[in-house]
Design an enzyme around this catalytic site. Structure first.
Site, PDB file in Angstrom:
ATOM      1  N   ASP A 267       0.884  -1.151   0.000  1.00 23.88           N
ATOM      2  CA  ASP A 267       0.000   0.000   0.000  1.00 23.88           C
ATOM      3  C   ASP A 267       0.929   1.209   0.000  1.00 23.88           C
ATOM      4  OD1 ASP A 267      -3.156   0.684   1.691  1.00 23.88           O
ATOM      5  OD2 ASP A 267      -2.059   1.773   0.128  1.00 23.88           O
TER       6      ASP A 267
HETATM    7  C1  GLC Z   1      -4.401   4.296  -0.242  1.00 27.16           C
HETATM    8  C2  GLC Z   1      -5.288   3.091  -0.026  1.00 27.16           C
HETATM    9  C3  GLC Z   1      -5.204   2.089  -1.126  1.00 27.16           C
HETATM   10  C4  GLC Z   1      -5.021   2.823  -2.441  1.00 27.16           C
HETATM   11  C5  GLC Z   1      -3.623   3.432  -2.405  1.00 27.16           C
HETATM   12  C6  GLC Z   1      -3.327   4.264  -3.654  1.00 27.16           C
HETATM   13  O1  GLC Z   1      -3.793   4.682   0.952  1.00 27.16           O
HETATM   14  O2  GLC Z   1      -5.169   2.414   1.223  1.00 27.16           O
HETATM   15  O3  GLC Z   1      -6.430   1.325  -1.126  1.00 27.16           O
HETATM   16  O4  GLC Z   1      -5.150   1.936  -3.547  1.00 27.16           O
HETATM   17  O5  GLC Z   1      -3.407   4.209  -1.248  1.00 27.16           O
HETATM   18  O6  GLC Z   1      -4.144   5.376  -3.705  1.00 27.16           O
END
Ligand code: GLC
Length: 751
Positions: A267
């Protein structure tokens, strides 16, 4: 082979449906895709310098990673989100003003789950795959498949269910539909990311049994049945180690037991340690907390950049760990349109908007109807539509899942379009949302302290709402019927990320109370007009005891996407017969949920999943707790009967067969739900667990024979001491019904 309902014979008005229930029969083995060449991967790795290998395993912009022009290896381009391709940001974080990035805004994924329609799951993925491909994206960062453990989680709208089986089956269809277009799914967030409060550091304390029975199964399904090409790690820890580089999760379970051959993508900013990321399965590091200057990032600061290089060159960690990551990244590139041939995509086409409409029509849940619905427009001269959410747009909010929707039909527009000039439609907002700091949790999870300034703003807003309420009630009093559209919102425009958001990423709710004075408004409407239907938006339930008893009808619409307003109108006026079923239990308040009454939520530094496997109906049914609306529940404008249950053994499967009959006077669809009840297990087990379901559409008076095959895994449990899956011989009851509380048929089977 995509497993559809196979119609074998139409005998005297009865149609026989055979469906392969567990999606195992549907699995399309990802390795079959023609573009992957392990030999080519080997030769590329041999040509790469260490620096080039490291480029491939960490970000080079907000949503890209890798790219080695010398070797004709393109960057890997990712994009959110789970219900639509996010706006274009080029290589930064702000949406590009003049980008051509309007997209299809599908109903949120919990609405998809509420359809209980596997084919829609697949079609949903097909739409997203075509739109992502058309936008030049190789990986779509979805679906979100975390279990709904608490109704307060701000991201529940992005997830599917409290039940791992329903989550898995619907997500597998989505993944297959998406990847057949050449775009990688990235099911997220692995694992046990079930709250937003302190999400970057919270340490989830959870048993191995609860992981394997509740929090892992949907991930296992998308890997083994869906063939997911990537998986996203989560921010949180589990039992002391960060999930994105968790030895047990990634090396032992995901890549070991489950045989996952794709790439683990972190993430954004979830990598916290170079050594662990190298050793414990992180394949691509996206985002980082290390940046000194968010707007002028030096990507060499990433954990898997210079610090990793130093560890390899010092000999502390062997380069083979990097080679395995590079192999997985190259496999991902070859499978997708980055390096594979998959034909053109398409975006904003009518068939995509039609799918959005279908999902909304089948995912909206009719929870109460005293006979008010469907409304008959011939009997109505004046209709009052009341509520801020009747005109609010939702697509651009909610956090990373935001979409620049090509259009969004609001409930008011949908109702006006359907009624035309036949009925006079009057609108009153009824209440105006306001930013009330006391509605939110601070980072620590407790109620945020409310500043004096905000308290004054809230008082002003509340008094302004008194005026709006009076106007709305006056309108309701003189109308022949009323439609109230309220519920949650994703938060306030213009607020910094995380602030002022609820029912959105980065925030959990404090409770389930309806906000902005809606309870009082609904009560007042009911006091002046006994023909008022309530429609609520939201990613989970709200407290209902103070308004539902006097409300004749209630539809839960989740966030129903760009065609949602049209679907709501079609259901209210009977053009569509609702068939949605709750994918989560609606209890009276959040305290009733086991994550609050037995476990901890949101915890403080650590959060103890003391409720263990007893999540959702597994808890409410086993402990015979009263709930407002049970898991699997949803009303129709017609009625159905279940009969002729037969449970037999065929090869190594248990075959469940029953007849579903439409006993009412209009077309409709019912969901036959199959639960397993162990009669005398050697360890404590939930009273029932969902292990199969099939949705059937029937004309009035027609019957269908539904056949659902269960393999032996349906009867297994994960032994809390032996720490392995166990199939215990003995007596089980196969239960069939149309909710976890409405069991119509039972049959014993010996294993
Ligand atoms: C965010 C989310 C994730 C998302 C990523 C990119 O913090 O937790 O679900 O796809 O970052 O935006």
């Amino acid at each position: 082979m995509k497993c559809k309902l196979l119609i074998f014979a139409v005998l005297a008005g009865s149609i026989i449906f055979i469906s392969c229930d567990s999606s195992r029969e549907q699995a399309s083995d990802a390795k079959d895709f023609p573009n992957v060449s392990e030999a080519k991967i080997d030769s590329l790795i041999n040509l790469m310098t260490l620096d080039e290998k490291l480029v491939l395993i960490h970000a080079g912009s907000s949503f890209t990673s890798g790219g080695i022009p010398r070797l004709n290896i393109p960057e890997l381009v990712k994009s959110d989100g789970p219900h639509g391709v996010r706006h274009e940001d080029g290589r930064g974080w702000a949406a590009l003003d003049d980008a051509d990035d309007e997209a299809t805004y599908l109903p949120v994924v919990i609405c998809l789950a509420s359809t209980w329609n596997k084919d829609l799951g697949y079609e949903y993925g097909v739409v997203l795959g075509n739109e992502a491909k058309e936008r030049g994206k190789h990986v779509l960062l979805g679906p979100g498949i975390n279990i709904i453990r608490s109704p307060l989680n701000g991201r529940n709208f992005e997830y599917l269910s409290e039940d791992p089986f329903l989550t898995g089956v619907m997500a597998v269809g989505y993944v297959k539909g998406l990847q057949e277009q050449g775009v990688a799914a990235c099911p997220k967030h692995f694992a046990a990311n079930n709250q937003e409060t302190d999400r970057h550091n919270i340490d989830v304390l959870v048993s191995k049994r609860a992981l394997h029975e509740i929090y892992f199964p949907a991930f296992r399904a998308v890997v083994q049945d869906g063939g997911a090409w990537s998986i996203m790690g989560a921010y949180n820890k589990i039992n002391g180690q960060y999930t994105t580089h968790h030895e047990y999760l990634n090396n032992v379970v995901l890549k070991g037991e489950w045989g996952f051959d794709g790439a683990v993508i972190s993430d954004w900013g979830s990598v916290k340690d170079t050594r662990e990321a190298l050793l414990y399965g992180t394949d691509i590091e996206m985002g980082t907390e290390l940046l000194r200057d968010f707007n002028n990032p030096e990507y060499d600061e990433f954990y898997l950049a210079r610090p990793a290089k130093e560890m390899i060159e010092s000999g502390e960690i062997d380069e083979s760990y990097v080679d395995d990551k590079v192999r997985r990244v190259l496999r991902l590139l070859q499978r997708t349109t980055a390096m594979g041939e998959h034909g053109p995509g398409k975006r904003n086409v009518e068939e995509h908007q039609q799918l959005a409409l279908e999902v909304a029509r089948e995912g909206i849940v009719l929870l109460k109807n005293d006979g008010l619905l469907p409304l008959d427009k011939r009997e109505i001269k004046t209709l009052a539509v009341i509520g801020h959410n009747a005109t609010r747009l939702f697509a651009e909010r909610g956090g990373s899942s935001q979409v620049n929707a090509l259009y969004e039909i609001t409930p008011l527009e949908g109702i006006k379009n359907l009624l035309g000039d036949d009925v006079e439609v009057m609108y009153a907002e009824g209440y105006e949302p306001y930013y009330d700091e006391s509605l939110f949790r601070g980072e620590g999870g407790d109620a945020a302290s409310q500043s004096t300034e905000n308290r004054q703003e809230v008082e002003l807003a509340r008094s302004a709402n008194k005026g709006l309420m009076d106007e709305a009630v006056a309108l309701a009093e003189k109308a022949d019927a009323v439609i109230f559209v309220g519920g949650w919102i994703h938060g306030h425009e213009g607020m910094p990320w995380g602030e002022g958001t609820y029912d959105a990423e980065a925030r959990d709710k404090l409770n389930l109370k309806l906000i902005f004075g809606q309870e009082e408004l609904i009560r007042k409407i009911n006091s002046v007009n006994d023909r008022a239907a309530v429609v609520l938006m939201g990613g989970s339930n709200v407290e209902m005891n103070n308004w539902l008893p006097d409300t004749p009808a209630y539809l839960h619409a989740w966030y129903p996407g760009m065609e949602g307003g049209r679907a709501i109108a079609e259901i209210l006026f009977g053009e569509i017969n609702p068939s949605g079923k709750l994918p989560m239990t609606f209890a009276d308040s959040h305290e009733e949920y086991p994550s609050h009454s037995i476990g901890e939520f949101p915890g403080d530094g650590t959060v103890d999943y003391a409720e263990d496997i007893y999540v959702g109906y597994r808890y409410f049914d086993t402990h015979e707790k009263q709930v407002a609306f049970p898991f699997g529940f949803g009303l129709s404008y017609t009625s159905f009967a279940f009969s002729d249950l037969k449970v037999t053994h065929r090869d190594d499967k248990v075959v469940v067969q029953c007849t579903v009959t439409n006993t009412g006077d209009r077309d409709g669809a019912e969901v036959a739900q199959v639960y397993i009840h162990p009669k005398n297990p050697s360890v404590d087990r939930p009273v029932r667990e969902l292990k199969g379901f099939e949705k059937v559409e029937l004309a009035p008076g027609a019957s269908a024979t539904v056949t659902i095959e269960l393999d032996k895994t349906a009867f297994k449990f994960y032994h809390p001491e032996e720490l392995k899956w166990v199939l215990e011989s003995g007596s089980y009851e196969v239960q069939v019904g149309n909710s976890s509380r409405d069991i119509e048929l039972r049959e014993e089977v010996m294993l």
